[in-house]
Design an enzyme around this catalytic site. Structure first.
Site, mmCIF file in Angstrom:
data_model
loop_
_atom_site.group_PDB
_atom_site.id
_atom_site.type_symbol
_atom_site.label_atom_id
_atom_site.label_comp_id
_atom_site.label_asym_id
_atom_site.label_seq_id
_atom_site.Cartn_x
_atom_site.Cartn_y
_atom_site.Cartn_z
ATOM 1 N N SER A 1 -7.424 7.503 3.932
ATOM 2 C CA SER A 1 -7.458 7.001 5.300
ATOM 3 C C SER A 1 -6.748 5.636 5.381
ATOM 4 C CB SER A 1 -8.918 6.868 5.733
ATOM 5 O OG SER A 1 -9.035 6.455 7.062
ATOM 6 N N ASP B 1 -8.140 -4.490 -3.181
ATOM 7 C CA ASP B 1 -7.187 -3.741 -2.363
ATOM 8 C C ASP B 1 -7.647 -3.620 -0.914
ATOM 9 O OD1 ASP B 1 -4.610 -2.221 -2.558
ATOM 10 O OD2 ASP B 1 -5.877 -0.614 -1.762
ATOM 11 N N HIS C 1 0.866 -1.178 0.000
ATOM 12 C CA HIS C 1 0.000 0.000 0.000
ATOM 13 C C HIS C 1 0.907 1.233 0.000
ATOM 14 C CE1 HIS C 1 -3.965 -1.829 1.731
ATOM 15 N NE2 HIS C 1 -3.528 -2.478 0.659
ATOM 16 N N CYS D 1 -1.839 -0.729 7.318
ATOM 17 C CA CYS D 1 -0.981 0.453 7.354
ATOM 18 C C CYS D 1 -1.037 1.133 8.715
ATOM 19 C CB CYS D 1 -1.371 1.407 6.234
ATOM 20 S SG CYS D 1 -1.097 0.678 4.593
ATOM 21 N N GLU E 1 1.357 3.716 2.115
ATOM 22 C CA GLU E 1 2.079 3.965 3.366
ATOM 23 C C GLU E 1 3.205 2.959 3.559
ATOM 24 O OE1 GLU E 1 -2.319 5.077 3.971
ATOM 25 O OE2 GLU E 1 -1.198 3.475 2.991
ATOM 26 N N CYS F 1 -5.627 1.933 6.039
ATOM 27 C CA CYS F 1 -6.294 0.660 6.335
ATOM 28 C C CYS F 1 -5.715 0.068 7.629
ATOM 29 C CB CYS F 1 -6.090 -0.306 5.163
ATOM 30 S SG CYS F 1 -4.415 -0.984 5.088
#
Length: 168
Positions: free
Chosen positions: A99, A164, A72, A104, A74, A101
């Site tokens: 935002s 995802d 991802h 992350c 991040e 997940c």
């Protein structure tokens, strides 16, 4: 604004006011990362890690491009920051276009990153309550560019989006 037009320099970041703040600068850097991911055929989520006014790590979602289960935006930014002493992360702010997940958010908590600036949480609300309950300071900007980019992507590629976020 069509976020699937990946030609450079056609993107604009609407300003919330007439002064261009450091937060705007770093959020724009995260947006640039998201646009890179989109241009590569991936999911448009970007992130940067900032320490003392300097970007020390940047990344974007590369799950599709690299066939990864965990890259991802991040996570990619953390990876690209390299191996750092835990004390460094405790002095950082993470900027992300979406935002975070639960995965992350776990990394944010593991490295004790104290502050996260979130581009938007309208299209996806991640583990914000979990971050807050563990002492992370969050600021949600709900930037129009971030929202429109994700809305366009989700509409055009719902199967990739659902994959995802673990929905498929």
């Amino acid at each position: 604004m069509n976020f699937f037009d990946t030609r450079p320099f056609l993107w604009t970041l609407p300003s919330r006011d007439s002064t261009f703040s450091a937060m705007d600068h770093f959020l724009q850097a995260a947006l640039e990362e998201a646009r890179k991911g989109l241009a590569e055929g991936g999911i448009p989520i970007g992130s940067v890690i900032v320490r003392n006014g300097e970007i020390i790590g940047r990344g974007h979602n590369k799950r599709i491009q690299q066939g990864s289960t965990v890259l991802h935006g991040e996570m990619d930014a953390l990876e690209n920051a390299g191996r750092l002493a835990p004390s460094i992360y405790r002095e950082c702010t993470l900027y992300t276009t979406l935002s975070p997940c639960p995965m992350c958010s776990g990394a944010i908590l593991l490295y004790k990153i104290p502050r996260v600036i979130i581009g938007e949480n309208k299209t996806f609300l991640g583990a914000e309550d979990h971050l807050r309950s563990n002492g992370v300071e969050l600021e949600v900007v709900n930037d129009l560019s971030c929202i429109a980019m994700m809305e366009d992507f989700i509409k055009a590629r719902p199967e990739l989006w659902n994959e995802d976020i673990g929905e498929v």
